[in-house]
Design a protein around this motif. Sequence first.
Motif, PDB file in Angstrom:
ATOM      1  N   VAL A 200       0.842  -1.206   0.000  1.00 17.94           N
ATOM      2  CA  VAL A 200       0.000   0.000   0.000  1.00 17.94           C
ATOM      3  C   VAL A 200       0.875   1.254   0.000  1.00 17.94           C
ATOM      4  CG1 VAL A 200      -1.677   1.314   1.345  1.00 17.94           C
ATOM      5  CG2 VAL A 200      -1.937  -1.152   1.096  1.00 17.94           C
ATOM      6  N   ALA A 201       1.955   1.221   0.785  1.00 15.80           N
ATOM      7  CA  ALA A 201       2.869   2.370   0.818  1.00 15.80           C
ATOM      8  C   ALA A 201       3.508   2.592  -0.555  1.00 15.80           C
ATOM      9  CB  ALA A 201       3.944   2.154   1.880  1.00 15.80           C
ATOM     10  N   GLY A 202       3.834   1.512  -1.240  1.00 17.62           N
ATOM     11  CA  GLY A 202       4.416   1.630  -2.589  1.00 17.62           C
ATOM     12  C   GLY A 202       3.430   2.249  -3.556  1.00 17.62           C
ATOM     13  N   GLN A 203       2.180   1.794  -3.480  1.00 17.96           N
ATOM     14  CA  GLN A 203       1.160   2.378  -4.352  1.00 17.96           C
ATOM     15  C   GLN A 203       0.985   3.874  -4.084  1.00 17.96           C
ATOM     16  OE1 GLN A 203      -2.286  -0.039  -3.637  1.00 17.96           O
ATOM     17  NE2 GLN A 203      -1.815  -1.456  -5.319  1.00 17.96           N
ATOM     18  N   ALA A 204       1.026   4.235  -2.793  1.00 12.86           N
ATOM     19  CA  ALA A 204       0.899   5.652  -2.442  1.00 12.86           C
ATOM     20  C   ALA A 204       2.068   6.445  -2.998  1.00 12.86           C
ATOM     21  CB  ALA A 204       0.816   5.807  -0.923  1.00 12.86           C
ATOM     22  N   GLU A 205       3.237   5.823  -2.910  1.00 18.19           N
ATOM     23  CA  GLU A 205       4.423   6.523  -3.433  1.00 18.19           C
ATOM     24  C   GLU A 205       4.336   6.701  -4.937  1.00 18.19           C
ATOM     25  OE1 GLU A 205       9.254   5.891  -3.523  1.00 18.19           O
ATOM     26  OE2 GLU A 205       8.054   4.901  -1.975  1.00 18.19           O
ATOM     27  N   ILE A 206       3.849   5.692  -5.625  1.00 10.19           N
ATOM     28  CA  ILE A 206       3.683   5.780  -7.086  1.00 10.19           C
ATOM     29  C   ILE A 206       2.668   6.860  -7.432  1.00 10.19           C
ATOM     30  CG2 ILE A 206       2.797   4.554  -9.106  1.00 10.19           C
ATOM     31  CD1 ILE A 206       3.989   2.003  -7.885  1.00 10.19           C
ATOM     32  N   ALA A 207       1.561   6.873  -6.693  1.00  9.67           N
ATOM     33  CA  ALA A 207       0.523   7.878  -6.941  1.00  9.67           C
ATOM     34  C   ALA A 207       1.062   9.284  -6.712  1.00  9.67           C
ATOM     35  CB  ALA A 207      -0.673   7.617  -6.044  1.00  9.67           C
ATOM     36  N   SER A 208       1.868   9.438  -5.698  1.00 10.10           N
ATOM     37  CA  SER A 208       2.441  10.751  -5.387  1.00 10.10           C
ATOM     38  C   SER A 208       3.381  11.208  -6.490  1.00 10.10           C
ATOM     39  CB  SER A 208       3.175  10.676  -4.045  1.00 10.10           C
ATOM     40  OG  SER A 208       3.810  11.898  -3.754  1.00 10.10           O
ATOM     41  N   ALA A 213       4.450  14.844 -11.311  1.00  7.23           N
ATOM     42  CA  ALA A 213       4.751  14.997 -12.750  1.00  7.23           C
ATOM     43  C   ALA A 213       3.681  15.833 -13.446  1.00  7.23           C
ATOM     44  CB  ALA A 213       4.856  13.620 -13.413  1.00  7.23           C
ATOM     45  N   GLN A 214       2.434  15.608 -13.078  1.00  7.36           N
ATOM     46  CA  GLN A 214       1.351  16.388 -13.694  1.00  7.36           C
ATOM     47  C   GLN A 214       1.483  17.879 -13.384  1.00  7.36           C
ATOM     48  OE1 GLN A 214      -2.431  14.722 -12.632  1.00  7.36           O
ATOM     49  NE2 GLN A 214      -1.880  12.635 -13.333  1.00  7.36           N
ATOM     50  N   PHE A 215       1.816  18.155 -12.106  1.00  7.55           N
ATOM     51  CA  PHE A 215       2.007  19.574 -11.736  1.00  7.55           C
ATOM     52  C   PHE A 215       3.194  20.189 -12.483  1.00  7.55           C
ATOM     53  CE2 PHE A 215      -0.796  18.781  -8.069  1.00  7.55           C
ATOM     54  CZ  PHE A 215      -1.564  19.942  -8.106  1.00  7.55           C
ATOM     55  N   GLU A 216       4.265  19.384 -12.627  1.00  7.65           N
ATOM     56  CA  GLU A 216       5.417  19.882 -13.371  1.00  7.65           C
ATOM     57  C   GLU A 216       5.051  20.160 -14.840  1.00  7.65           C
ATOM     58  OE1 GLU A 216       8.487  17.066 -12.933  1.00  7.65           O
ATOM     59  OE2 GLU A 216       8.870  17.508 -10.808  1.00  7.65           O
ATOM     60  N   GLU A 217       4.259  19.290 -15.427  1.00 14.39           N
ATOM     61  CA  GLU A 217       3.812  19.481 -16.819  1.00 14.39           C
ATOM     62  C   GLU A 217       2.949  20.733 -16.954  1.00 14.39           C
ATOM     63  OE1 GLU A 217       1.272  17.079 -20.247  1.00 14.39           O
ATOM     64  OE2 GLU A 217       1.832  16.076 -18.366  1.00 14.39           O
ATOM     65  N   LEU A 218       2.108  20.947 -15.923  1.00 13.64           N
ATOM     66  CA  LEU A 218       1.263  22.146 -15.931  1.00 13.64           C
ATOM     67  C   LEU A 218       2.120  23.408 -15.859  1.00 13.64           C
ATOM     68  CD1 LEU A 218      -1.529  23.415 -15.878  1.00 13.64           C
ATOM     69  CD2 LEU A 218      -1.558  23.106 -13.387  1.00 13.64           C
ATOM     70  N   GLU A 219       3.162  23.342 -15.005  1.00 12.91           N
ATOM     71  CA  GLU A 219       4.047  24.486 -14.874  1.00 12.91           C
ATOM     72  C   GLU A 219       4.774  24.753 -16.202  1.00 12.91           C
ATOM     73  OE1 GLU A 219       6.566  23.652 -11.608  1.00 12.91           O
ATOM     74  OE2 GLU A 219       5.007  23.934 -10.068  1.00 12.91           O
TER      75      GLU A 219
END
Length: 240
Positions: A200-208, A213-219
Amino acid sequence: MTEKQTILGRISQLTRANLNAVLDRAEDPQKMLDQLIRDYSNSIAEAEGAIAQTIGNLRLAEQDHAADLAAAKDWGTKAAAASTRADSLRLAENSADADKFDNLAKVALSKMISFENEAKTAEPMIASQNEVVDKLKAGLAGMKDKLSDLKRRRDTLVARAKSAEAQSKVQSAVASINVLDPTSEVSRFEEKVRREEARVAGQAEIASSSLDAQFEELEDSSADAEVAARLAALKGGGAF
């Protein structure tokens, strides 16, 4: 073997009985103790009846002995009276009547001697019977003491037997736990939970990471739009 000897032997045997040795051989101590109490009670009742009869016979013999002594004394008194009367008559020169009373004195003395002999003959038997009765009473007292002791110890011995049985069951349970240790199962379950938590922690890390990356793309898109706006302004001759 006489009845009295049989009674004495039975009492002696019972009072020497080793209860602990008997109980050690018993598969069910409680049942064995209950049976011992019943046996002792029955033996005591039987012994009491036999002793009572023996004492009764002794008392009858003592009464007969006392009666013989009383009769001997009575005939002695009569002999003395007859002899005194004979002496008085002889002083009165009445020889015929004096001889008559002397003969009566002799008869009385003969009776006296007979009763004295019967009393003397009975005395050794009475003395022996008294010794037997004393031994029987002592033996009976020993039986009653043994029975009282058995009754007092019964609850303690039964409790000890039950405690030993309980300890045996506990030891068996402990042995089963040692063979099938439940802590190993808990450890395996704990390890399974830890792996799930890590997943579960790994999935959370992947989601984070994806969100960053999406925010970086938006920037990046915003920066390109600004560059394009300034280029348009430059071409239009305006300030940029």
